[in-house]
Design a protein around this motif. Structure first.
Motif, PDB file in Angstrom:
ATOM      1  N   ILE A 158      99.112 -18.571  34.708  1.00 26.70           N
ATOM      2  CA  ILE A 158      99.748 -19.277  35.813  1.00 26.70           C
ATOM      3  C   ILE A 158     101.237 -18.952  35.770  1.00 26.70           C
ATOM      4  N   ASP A 159     101.781 -18.458  36.889  1.00 26.12           N
ATOM      5  CA  ASP A 159     103.211 -18.172  36.968  1.00 26.12           C
ATOM      6  C   ASP A 159     103.661 -17.263  35.813  1.00 26.12           C
ATOM      7  N   GLN A 160     102.858 -16.246  35.537  1.00 24.40           N
ATOM      8  CA  GLN A 160     103.127 -15.267  34.470  1.00 24.40           C
ATOM      9  C   GLN A 160     103.126 -15.874  33.062  1.00 24.40           C
ATOM     10  N   ILE A 161     102.543 -17.048  32.944  1.00 22.91           N
ATOM     11  CA  ILE A 161     102.379 -17.645  31.612  1.00 22.91           C
ATOM     12  C   ILE A 161     100.887 -17.629  31.289  1.00 22.91           C
ATOM     13  N   LYS A 162     100.530 -16.940  30.216  1.00 25.60           N
ATOM     14  CA  LYS A 162      99.119 -16.882  29.815  1.00 25.60           C
ATOM     15  C   LYS A 162      98.847 -18.004  28.814  1.00 25.60           C
ATOM     16  N   ILE A 163      97.862 -18.817  29.146  1.00 22.94           N
ATOM     17  CA  ILE A 163      97.525 -19.970  28.304  1.00 22.94           C
ATOM     18  C   ILE A 163      96.137 -19.744  27.715  1.00 22.94           C
ATOM     19  N   THR A 164      96.040 -19.774  26.398  1.00 24.38           N
ATOM     20  CA  THR A 164      94.746 -19.599  25.736  1.00 24.38           C
ATOM     21  C   THR A 164      94.419 -20.862  24.945  1.00 24.38           C
TER      22      THR A 164
ATOM     23  N   GLU B  93     101.746 -17.604  26.176  1.00 22.16           N
ATOM     24  CA  GLU B  93     102.440 -16.307  26.134  1.00 22.16           C
ATOM     25  C   GLU B  93     103.159 -16.104  27.464  1.00 22.16           C
ATOM     26  N   ILE B  94     104.481 -16.015  27.390  1.00 24.88           N
ATOM     27  CA  ILE B  94     105.303 -16.019  28.602  1.00 24.88           C
ATOM     28  C   ILE B  94     105.741 -14.596  28.938  1.00 24.88           C
ATOM     29  N   GLY B  95     105.114 -13.996  29.955  1.00 28.08           N
ATOM     30  CA  GLY B  95     105.489 -12.650  30.396  1.00 28.08           C
ATOM     31  C   GLY B  95     105.775 -11.750  29.213  1.00 28.08           C
ATOM     32  N   ASN B  96     106.962 -11.125  29.209  1.00 28.35           N
ATOM     33  CA  ASN B  96     107.324 -10.343  28.023  1.00 28.35           C
ATOM     34  C   ASN B  96     108.237 -11.147  27.097  1.00 28.35           C
ATOM     35  N   GLY B  97     108.180 -12.471  27.244  1.00 25.07           N
ATOM     36  CA  GLY B  97     108.964 -13.361  26.383  1.00 25.07           C
ATOM     37  C   GLY B  97     108.187 -13.749  25.140  1.00 25.07           C
ATOM     38  N   PRO B  98     108.586 -14.818  24.503  1.00 29.86           N
ATOM     39  CA  PRO B  98     107.971 -15.212  23.226  1.00 29.86           C
ATOM     40  C   PRO B  98     106.590 -15.845  23.403  1.00 29.86           C
ATOM     41  N   SER B  99     105.843 -15.856  22.318  1.00 30.73           N
ATOM     42  CA  SER B  99     104.574 -16.590  22.301  1.00 30.73           C
ATOM     43  C   SER B  99     104.786 -17.904  21.549  1.00 30.73           C
ATOM     44  N   ILE B 100     104.061 -18.920  21.996  1.00 35.44           N
ATOM     45  CA  ILE B 100     104.216 -20.269  21.435  1.00 35.44           C
ATOM     46  C   ILE B 100     102.832 -20.776  21.052  1.00 35.44           C
ATOM     47  N   LEU B 101     102.720 -21.413  19.892  1.00 34.60           N
ATOM     48  CA  LEU B 101     101.466 -22.093  19.546  1.00 34.60           C
ATOM     49  C   LEU B 101     101.750 -23.584  19.429  1.00 34.60           C
ATOM     50  N   TYR B 102     101.086 -24.362  20.283  1.00 35.86           N
ATOM     51  CA  TYR B 102     101.190 -25.826  20.223  1.00 35.86           C
ATOM     52  C   TYR B 102      99.906 -26.351  19.590  1.00 35.86           C
ATOM     53  N   THR B 103     100.038 -27.099  18.495  1.00 34.68           N
ATOM     54  CA  THR B 103      98.825 -27.503  17.755  1.00 34.68           C
ATOM     55  C   THR B 103      98.168 -28.764  18.295  1.00 34.68           C
ATOM     56  N   GLY B 104      98.905 -29.629  19.026  1.00 27.78           N
ATOM     57  CA  GLY B 104      98.381 -30.981  19.234  1.00 27.78           C
ATOM     58  C   GLY B 104      98.113 -31.581  17.860  1.00 27.78           C
ATOM     59  N   ASP B 105      97.162 -32.504  17.758  1.00 27.58           N
ATOM     60  CA  ASP B 105      96.707 -32.960  16.438  1.00 27.58           C
ATOM     61  C   ASP B 105      95.654 -31.967  15.969  1.00 27.58           C
ATOM     62  N   PHE B 106      95.687 -31.596  14.703  1.00 26.84           N
ATOM     63  CA  PHE B 106      94.700 -30.601  14.273  1.00 26.84           C
ATOM     64  C   PHE B 106      94.265 -30.813  12.834  1.00 26.84           C
ATOM     65  N   ASN B 107      93.090 -30.257  12.549  1.00 20.24           N
ATOM     66  CA  ASN B 107      92.534 -30.335  11.202  1.00 20.24           C
ATOM     67  C   ASN B 107      91.935 -28.979  10.858  1.00 20.24           C
ATOM     68  N   ILE B 108      92.342 -28.426   9.726  1.00 23.57           N
ATOM     69  CA  ILE B 108      91.843 -27.098   9.351  1.00 23.57           C
ATOM     70  C   ILE B 108      90.536 -27.189   8.561  1.00 23.57           C
ATOM     71  N   VAL B 109      90.117 -28.425   8.267  1.00 25.41           N
ATOM     72  CA  VAL B 109      88.926 -28.618   7.431  1.00 25.41           C
ATOM     73  C   VAL B 109      87.703 -28.873   8.315  1.00 25.41           C
TER      74      VAL B 109
END
Ligand code: ZN
Length: 334
Positions: free
Chosen positions: A84-90, A106-122
């Motif tokens: 959306i608006d050159q922002i790829k959301i996965t 992932e913003i166009g040719n800009g930086p990538s961002i990871l937002y975790t929300g609440d998360f558990n790796i287990v």
């Protein structure tokens, strides 16, 4: 080139990059919101958003808990992307509750961002643990972001819960496992099912969310207070799952009568299932957490390997300090 800014906004955050902005677990007028899951502290302002992005698990549990989205909904499965608006959301699995998501932005040719929300790796009986994905900017939760929070292996916690529950039954007590209605309650039901123990839900919110888990293929079995066989099971070999003891007692009185409510009140022993049972809070119960503990948060951030990490929730300061000491530039957020 523009730089990314991340600011606290309502109960969540707003990410800006140039003229573009996205809400993370918060809605704003006319904007797009990425909704990580439907716990109450993540759903503020949703009615303001033009578009809310989430999984079907998140939208279904949101509805079951009385939440609403007024604008459009975009439903994505884990691994799917939308631009959306050159922002790829996965959308990526967060391992916290049904449908819970991390978002890679992932913003166009800009930086990538990871937002975790609440998360558990287990991994748990009903949820699969989250995996890291590399990004330039990490926005990570820090609920247990202090070195004092180290959770024991889940398998051992499960065994301890079952051992104690059976011991209480032998003493003619009624074990009541206190658990959040979304996530932990369903894990507790799954655990009791696996051990062949009769399980009764003591709250309508647990009923509603558990029905959604079943709709999504999680095979959990339990009795509701309205089921015919519940009175006999309650006074026999039943284990009660409760998200609110007060409401459970009221519900039992309303559905099963005053005498049974009194019997439950007299015989019940409440055990909390929560990370907060460790450390200074010391609730009686077992450290079954839907969040990642401190060593896990550090390991996860190292795997993401960001240029900058933002740490949110109450231990954000502490986690940011420890990440900085581990060579990851980090700041608290909020
Ligand atoms: Zn949550």
């Amino acid at each position: 080139m523009s730089s990314v800014s991340v600011r606290k906004y309502g109960d969540g955050f707003v990410v800006r990059y140039g003229r573009r902005k996205l809400g993370l677990d918060t809605g704003f007028e006319g904007g797009t919101t990425l909704l990580s899951h439907s716990h109450m502290d993540h759903v503020g302002g949703l009615k303001l958003a033009d578009l809310v992005v989430g999984t079907s698990g998140t939208f279904d549990t949101l509805k079951a808990r009385g939440g609403r989205v007024r604008g459009g909904k975009l439903t994505l499965n884990y691994g799917e992307s939308y631009t959306i608006d050159q922002i790829k959301i996965t959308v990526l699995n967060a391992g916290h509750v049904l449908g819970s998501s991390m978002f890679k932005i992932e913003i166009g040719n800009g930086p990538s961002i990871l937002y975790t929300g609440d998360f558990n790796i287990v991994d748990s009986l009903v949820h699969t643990g989250a995996h890291a994905s590399d990004a330039d900017v990490l926005i990570t939760e820090a609920t247990y972001g202090d070195p004092s929070w180290v959770f024991p292996e889940r398998k051992g916690v499960y065994e301890n819960i079952i051992t104690e529950t059976k011991r209480l039954q032998e003493e003619n007590k009624i074990p009541v496992l206190k658990a959040y209605s979304l996530g932990k309650a369903q894990e507790a039901i799954g655990l009791l099912n696996k051990n062949g123990m009769e399980t009764i839900s003591g709250n309508y919110s647990i009923d509603a969310v558990s029905d959604i888990y079943r709709k999504h293929g999680k095979e959990i079995q339990f009795l509701k207070l309205t089921d015919e066989e519940t009175p006999a099971i309650l006074t026999g070999e039943g284990v009660v799952i409760s998200s609110s003891i007060r409401h459970t007692l009221l519900n039992v009185r309303k559905n099963l009568g005053r005498a049974l409510a009194k019997e439950l009140h007299n015989k019940m022993v409440v055990l909390s299932l929560s990370g907060w049972t460790l450390g200074k809070y010391r609730e009686e119960g077992f450290p079954l957490s839907a969040h990642t503990d401190f060593p896990g948060l550090i390991r996860f951030a190292e795997e993401v390997n960001p240029r900058l990490a933002y740490c949110f929730t109450e231990n954000g300061n502490t986690l940011a300090m420890h990440l900085s000491n581990n060579g990851i530039q980090a700041v608290p957020l909020g």
